[in-house]
Design a protein around this motif. Sequence first.
Motif, PDB file in Angstrom:
ATOM      1  N   ALA A   1       2.144 -11.413   4.301  1.00  0.00           N
ATOM      2  CA  ALA A   1       2.893 -10.462   5.131  1.00  0.00           C
ATOM      3  C   ALA A   1       2.592  -9.020   4.715  1.00  0.00           C
ATOM      4  N   SER A   2       2.512  -8.778   3.424  1.00  0.00           N
ATOM      5  CA  SER A   2       2.212  -7.424   2.943  1.00  0.00           C
ATOM      6  C   SER A   2       0.836  -6.967   3.393  1.00  0.00           C
ATOM      7  N   LEU A   3      -0.157  -7.827   3.216  1.00  0.00           N
ATOM      8  CA  LEU A   3      -1.515  -7.453   3.617  1.00  0.00           C
ATOM      9  C   LEU A   3      -1.630  -7.295   5.124  1.00  0.00           C
ATOM     10  N   GLN A   4      -0.931  -8.122   5.866  1.00  0.00           N
ATOM     11  CA  GLN A   4      -0.965  -7.992   7.322  1.00  0.00           C
ATOM     12  C   GLN A   4      -0.324  -6.668   7.753  1.00  0.00           C
ATOM     13  N   SER A   5       0.733  -6.274   7.086  1.00  0.00           N
ATOM     14  CA  SER A   5       1.373  -4.990   7.397  1.00  0.00           C
ATOM     15  C   SER A   5       0.435  -3.824   7.100  1.00  0.00           C
ATOM     16  N   ILE A   6      -0.223  -3.872   5.958  1.00  0.00           N
ATOM     17  CA  ILE A   6      -1.171  -2.814   5.606  1.00  0.00           C
ATOM     18  C   ILE A   6      -2.321  -2.794   6.607  1.00  0.00           C
ATOM     19  N   ARG A   7      -2.790  -3.982   7.015  1.00  0.00           N
ATOM     20  CA  ARG A   7      -3.873  -4.068   8.001  1.00  0.00           C
ATOM     21  C   ARG A   7      -3.443  -3.439   9.333  1.00  0.00           C
ATOM     22  N   MET A   8      -2.228  -3.722   9.779  1.00  0.00           N
ATOM     23  CA  MET A   8      -1.733  -3.171  11.043  1.00  0.00           C
ATOM     24  C   MET A   8      -1.635  -1.651  10.973  1.00  0.00           C
ATOM     25  N   ILE A   9      -1.183  -1.124   9.854  1.00  0.00           N
ATOM     26  CA  ILE A   9      -1.094   0.324   9.671  1.00  0.00           C
ATOM     27  C   ILE A   9      -2.494   0.947   9.708  1.00  0.00           C
ATOM     28  N   ALA A  10      -3.444   0.294   9.043  1.00  0.00           N
ATOM     29  CA  ALA A  10      -4.827   0.797   9.041  1.00  0.00           C
ATOM     30  C   ALA A  10      -5.426   0.737  10.445  1.00  0.00           C
ATOM     31  N   ASN A  11      -5.203  -0.363  11.147  1.00  0.00           N
ATOM     32  CA  ASN A  11      -5.750  -0.505  12.497  1.00  0.00           C
ATOM     33  C   ASN A  11      -5.174   0.518  13.462  1.00  0.00           C
ATOM     34  N   ALA A  12      -3.922   0.884  13.254  1.00  0.00           N
ATOM     35  CA  ALA A  12      -3.271   1.856  14.130  1.00  0.00           C
ATOM     36  C   ALA A  12      -3.603   3.298  13.735  1.00  0.00           C
ATOM     37  N   GLY A  13      -4.289   3.485  12.625  1.00  0.00           N
ATOM     38  CA  GLY A  13      -4.642   4.831  12.189  1.00  0.00           C
ATOM     39  C   GLY A  13      -3.460   5.632  11.687  1.00  0.00           C
ATOM     40  N   LEU A  14      -2.448   4.951  11.179  1.00  0.00           N
ATOM     41  CA  LEU A  14      -1.222   5.627  10.754  1.00  0.00           C
ATOM     42  C   LEU A  14      -1.237   6.090   9.299  1.00  0.00           C
ATOM     43  N   ALA A  15      -2.269   5.696   8.554  1.00  0.00           N
ATOM     44  CA  ALA A  15      -2.365   6.094   7.154  1.00  0.00           C
ATOM     45  C   ALA A  15      -3.813   6.437   6.843  1.00  0.00           C
ATOM     46  N   SER A  16      -3.977   7.373   5.936  1.00  0.00           N
ATOM     47  CA  SER A  16      -5.323   7.781   5.552  1.00  0.00           C
ATOM     48  C   SER A  16      -5.988   6.679   4.734  1.00  0.00           C
ATOM     49  N   PRO A  17      -7.298   6.703   4.663  1.00  0.00           N
ATOM     50  CA  PRO A  17      -7.982   5.746   3.797  1.00  0.00           C
ATOM     51  C   PRO A  17      -7.499   5.823   2.344  1.00  0.00           C
ATOM     52  N   ASP A  18      -7.173   7.026   1.867  1.00  0.00           N
ATOM     53  CA  ASP A  18      -6.650   7.155   0.498  1.00  0.00           C
ATOM     54  C   ASP A  18      -5.297   6.479   0.349  1.00  0.00           C
ATOM     55  N   ASP A  19      -4.439   6.621   1.365  1.00  0.00           N
ATOM     56  CA  ASP A  19      -3.136   5.957   1.329  1.00  0.00           C
ATOM     57  C   ASP A  19      -3.301   4.436   1.306  1.00  0.00           C
ATOM     58  N   ILE A  20      -4.198   3.938   2.139  1.00  0.00           N
ATOM     59  CA  ILE A  20      -4.449   2.492   2.201  1.00  0.00           C
ATOM     60  C   ILE A  20      -5.004   2.018   0.865  1.00  0.00           C
ATOM     61  N   ASP A  21      -5.936   2.783   0.307  1.00  0.00           N
ATOM     62  CA  ASP A  21      -6.518   2.422  -0.982  1.00  0.00           C
ATOM     63  C   ASP A  21      -5.441   2.339  -2.062  1.00  0.00           C
ATOM     64  N   GLY A  22      -4.523   3.290  -2.044  1.00  0.00           N
ATOM     65  CA  GLY A  22      -3.424   3.275  -3.007  1.00  0.00           C
ATOM     66  C   GLY A  22      -2.528   2.060  -2.849  1.00  0.00           C
ATOM     67  N   SER A  23      -2.256   1.685  -1.622  1.00  0.00           N
ATOM     68  CA  SER A  23      -1.432   0.502  -1.371  1.00  0.00           C
ATOM     69  C   SER A  23      -2.120  -0.760  -1.875  1.00  0.00           C
ATOM     70  N   LEU A  24      -3.397  -0.873  -1.582  1.00  0.00           N
ATOM     71  CA  LEU A  24      -4.131  -2.065  -2.008  1.00  0.00           C
ATOM     72  C   LEU A  24      -4.303  -2.098  -3.525  1.00  0.00           C
ATOM     73  N   GLU A  25      -4.448  -0.935  -4.130  1.00  0.00           N
ATOM     74  CA  GLU A  25      -4.538  -0.880  -5.590  1.00  0.00           C
ATOM     75  C   GLU A  25      -3.236  -1.375  -6.218  1.00  0.00           C
ATOM     76  N   GLY A  26      -2.112  -1.042  -5.596  1.00  0.00           N
ATOM     77  CA  GLY A  26      -0.829  -1.538  -6.087  1.00  0.00           C
ATOM     78  C   GLY A  26      -0.739  -3.056  -6.013  1.00  0.00           C
ATOM     79  N   VAL A  27      -1.264  -3.621  -4.950  1.00  0.00           N
ATOM     80  CA  VAL A  27      -1.285  -5.083  -4.820  1.00  0.00           C
ATOM     81  C   VAL A  27      -2.139  -5.671  -5.939  1.00  0.00           C
ATOM     82  N   THR A  28      -3.308  -5.095  -6.153  1.00  0.00           N
ATOM     83  CA  THR A  28      -4.211  -5.594  -7.191  1.00  0.00           C
ATOM     84  C   THR A  28      -3.566  -5.513  -8.566  1.00  0.00           C
ATOM     85  N   GLN A  29      -2.937  -4.392  -8.872  1.00  0.00           N
ATOM     86  CA  GLN A  29      -2.301  -4.233 -10.186  1.00  0.00           C
ATOM     87  C   GLN A  29      -1.209  -5.273 -10.402  1.00  0.00           C
TER      88      GLN A  29
END
Length: 79
Positions: A16-44
């Motif tokens: 669900a978390s990754l799908q939400s991040i994917r939807m935000i990225a697809n809609a262009g609602l967050a910068s690539p840096d914001d998305i990278d930060g979110s995914l880095e948090g998941v990885t950590q």
Amino acid sequence: MKVSAEYTLAMASLHASLQSIRMIANAGLASPDDIDGSLEGVTQTLEHLPEELFAKLQPILDRQFAAIKQAAALNWNEE
């Protein structure tokens, strides 16, 4: 193979978390840096998994993360 309820819940939450991040990225609602930060948090967070499980998940997540990052790069329109 039987899995625990905790594992099933955790995987559903991760999906669900990754799908939400994917939807935000697809809609262009967050910068690539914001998305990278979110995914880095998941990885950590996932780095605290047992090493064997993290090693199994990492190649799958790497592909998903790359697709999400690409969507963010394509759809972000800084105004």
